[in-house]
Design an enzyme around this catalytic site. Structure first.
Site, PDB file in Angstrom:
ATOM      1  N   LYS A  54     -25.615  23.427   9.479  1.00 50.84           N
ATOM      2  CA  LYS A  54     -24.147  23.409   8.545  1.00 50.84           C
ATOM      3  C   LYS A  54     -24.332  21.766   9.033  1.00 50.84           C
ATOM      4  CE  LYS A  54     -21.995  25.683  11.377  1.00 50.84           C
ATOM      5  NZ  LYS A  54     -23.326  26.822  12.185  1.00 50.84           N
ATOM      6  N   ARG A  97     -14.979  30.971  13.693  1.00 51.38           N
ATOM      7  CA  ARG A  97     -16.327  31.491  14.493  1.00 51.38           C
ATOM      8  C   ARG A  97     -16.000  33.211  14.767  1.00 51.38           C
ATOM      9  NH1 ARG A  97     -19.619  27.164  16.389  1.00 51.38           N
ATOM     10  NH2 ARG A  97     -20.379  26.688  17.884  1.00 51.38           N
ATOM     11  N   ARG A 129     -33.509  18.546  18.746  1.00 47.93           N
ATOM     12  CA  ARG A 129     -32.721  17.809  18.312  1.00 47.93           C
ATOM     13  C   ARG A 129     -32.390  16.564  19.658  1.00 47.93           C
ATOM     14  NH1 ARG A 129     -27.626  21.671  16.269  1.00 47.93           N
ATOM     15  NH2 ARG A 129     -27.761  22.591  18.010  1.00 47.93           N
ATOM     16  N   ARG A 131     -28.742  17.616  24.195  1.00 48.41           N
ATOM     17  CA  ARG A 131     -27.053  17.967  24.333  1.00 48.41           C
ATOM     18  C   ARG A 131     -27.528  19.356  25.422  1.00 48.41           C
ATOM     19  NH1 ARG A 131     -24.435  20.271  18.858  1.00 48.41           N
ATOM     20  NH2 ARG A 131     -24.912  21.894  19.832  1.00 48.41           N
ATOM     21  N   ARG A 157     -25.992  31.509  23.227  1.00 52.60           N
ATOM     22  CA  ARG A 157     -25.240  30.620  21.615  1.00 52.60           C
ATOM     23  C   ARG A 157     -25.452  32.030  20.180  1.00 52.60           C
ATOM     24  NH1 ARG A 157     -26.859  25.137  21.070  1.00 52.60           N
ATOM     25  NH2 ARG A 157     -25.319  24.577  19.451  1.00 52.60           N
TER      26      ARG A 157
HETATM   27  P1  AMP Z   1     -21.158  23.969  17.769  1.00 52.83           P
HETATM   28  O1  AMP Z   1     -22.144  22.403  17.850  1.00 52.83           O
HETATM   29  O2  AMP Z   1     -20.814  24.360  16.695  1.00 52.83           O
HETATM   30  O3  AMP Z   1     -22.715  24.775  17.914  1.00 52.83           O
HETATM   31  O4  AMP Z   1     -20.329  23.835  18.910  1.00 52.83           O
HETATM   32  C1  AMP Z   1     -20.960  23.701  20.936  1.00 52.83           C
HETATM   33  C2  AMP Z   1     -19.868  25.079  21.347  1.00 52.83           C
HETATM   34  O5  AMP Z   1     -18.149  24.608  20.875  1.00 52.83           O
HETATM   35  C3  AMP Z   1     -20.075  26.471  20.890  1.00 52.83           C
HETATM   36  O6  AMP Z   1     -21.231  26.852  21.848  1.00 52.83           O
HETATM   37  C4  AMP Z   1     -18.619  26.806  21.657  1.00 52.83           C
HETATM   38  O7  AMP Z   1     -18.189  26.936  23.290  1.00 52.83           O
HETATM   39  C5  AMP Z   1     -17.621  25.785  21.402  1.00 52.83           C
HETATM   40  N1  AMP Z   1     -17.002  26.148  19.478  1.00 52.83           N
HETATM   41  C6  AMP Z   1     -17.408  25.561  18.610  1.00 52.83           C
HETATM   42  N2  AMP Z   1     -16.794  25.794  17.170  1.00 52.83           N
HETATM   43  C7  AMP Z   1     -16.035  26.904  17.898  1.00 52.83           C
HETATM   44  C8  AMP Z   1     -15.168  27.711  17.363  1.00 52.83           C
HETATM   45  N3  AMP Z   1     -15.130  27.974  16.047  1.00 52.83           N
HETATM   46  N4  AMP Z   1     -14.809  28.629  18.311  1.00 52.83           N
HETATM   47  C9  AMP Z   1     -14.941  28.624  19.929  1.00 52.83           C
HETATM   48  N5  AMP Z   1     -15.738  28.048  20.478  1.00 52.83           N
HETATM   49  C10 AMP Z   1     -16.185  27.306  19.496  1.00 52.83           C
END
Ligand code: AMP
Length: 217
Positions: free
Chosen positions: A13, A86, A125, A158, A169
């Site tokens: 994404k 989400r 990554r 990360r 996740r």
């Molecule tokens: P990502 O980089 O999109 O995988 O997001 C990293 C982390 O940020 C996730 O594991 C969640 O802890 C938090 N996060 C990101 N987007 C959301 C969302 N829309 N709602 C809730 N938590 C989020």
């Protein structure tokens, strides 16, 4: 153009959102990047969200919706949402907010990916802790191994790309995503793309889907 991308962590994404933004001159709103920037700034909100992010748990809906509202409200340009919404309540709150602003979503793209391909994507990554650029040791390597092309910072894995957090996740994603996908599918303006192929090939597929969607309008 106002788009949202759905898809599990590692489905591409972030990378594809950047390319969509370049192709159509849109702003990339990545909820994970927005949250990590908040966390790194150690703002009051950053302190509230830190533990959720580091443990691979979703940030509570009300906090998340408010944060994204602040980002969207001042925008003059179109945008691509990446990582938000989400959950079903986030999706409903987003649609209400955009309806009130008279700027509804025009297309939701649902990224699906082969599970074996997904695992390999996480292993390789790397991210820049300074500018947040994302690399991959196989498919998107920096010019010098381990060093960011933009600012020369040492790349890191990360915290939430570590294997035990990744599993959590993906599990969280699958649990929460089914009702969200059903919700957007019944609203229409919803398309699925298989993003298992190499990055450039996926970009072609994605841009093509978007162009065709807007031509058919
Ligand atoms: P990502 O980089 O999109 O995988 O997001 C990293 C982390 O940020 C996730 O594991 C969640 O802890 C938090 N996060 C990101 N987007 C959301 C969302 N829309 N709602 C809730 N938590 C989020």
């Amino acid at each position: 153009m106002r788009l949202a991308l759905l898809g599990p962590p590692g489905s591409g994404k972030g990378t594809q959102a950047q390319r969509i933004c370049e192709a159509f001159n849109l702003v990339h709103l990545a909820s994970g990047d927005i949250l990590r920037a908040e966390k790194n700034s150690a703002s009051p909100l950053g302190l509230q969200v830190r533990d959720f992010i580091d443990n691979g748990l979703l940030v509570p809906d009300d906090l998340m919706v408010e944060l994204m509202r602040q980002k969207i409200i001042g925008l003059k340009q179109g945008f691509v949402l990446d990582g938000f919404p989400r959950t079903l309540p986030q999706a409903q709150a987003l649609n209400r907010m955009l309806f009130e602003l008279d700027r509804p979503l025009m297309l939701v793209l649902n990224f699906v990916v082969n599970p074996r391909v997904l695992a390999r994507r996480f292993e390789g990554r790397r991210v820049c802790p300074v500018c947040l650029s994302v690399y991959h040791i196989d498919s998107l390597p920096p010019a010098r191994p381990g060093i960011c092309d933009n600012d020369g910072a040492a790349l890191i894995i990360r915290e939430d790309d570590k294997p035990e957090v990744v599993q959590k996740r993906i599990a969280t994603y699958q649990e929460t995503m089914a009702p969200l996908i059903a919700y957007f599918a019944q609203l229409g303006n919803f398309k699925t793309v298989d993003t298992s192929a190499e990055i450039d090939e996926v970009t072609k597929l994605v841009l093509d889907k978007i162009r065709r969607h807007f031509e058919d309008e």
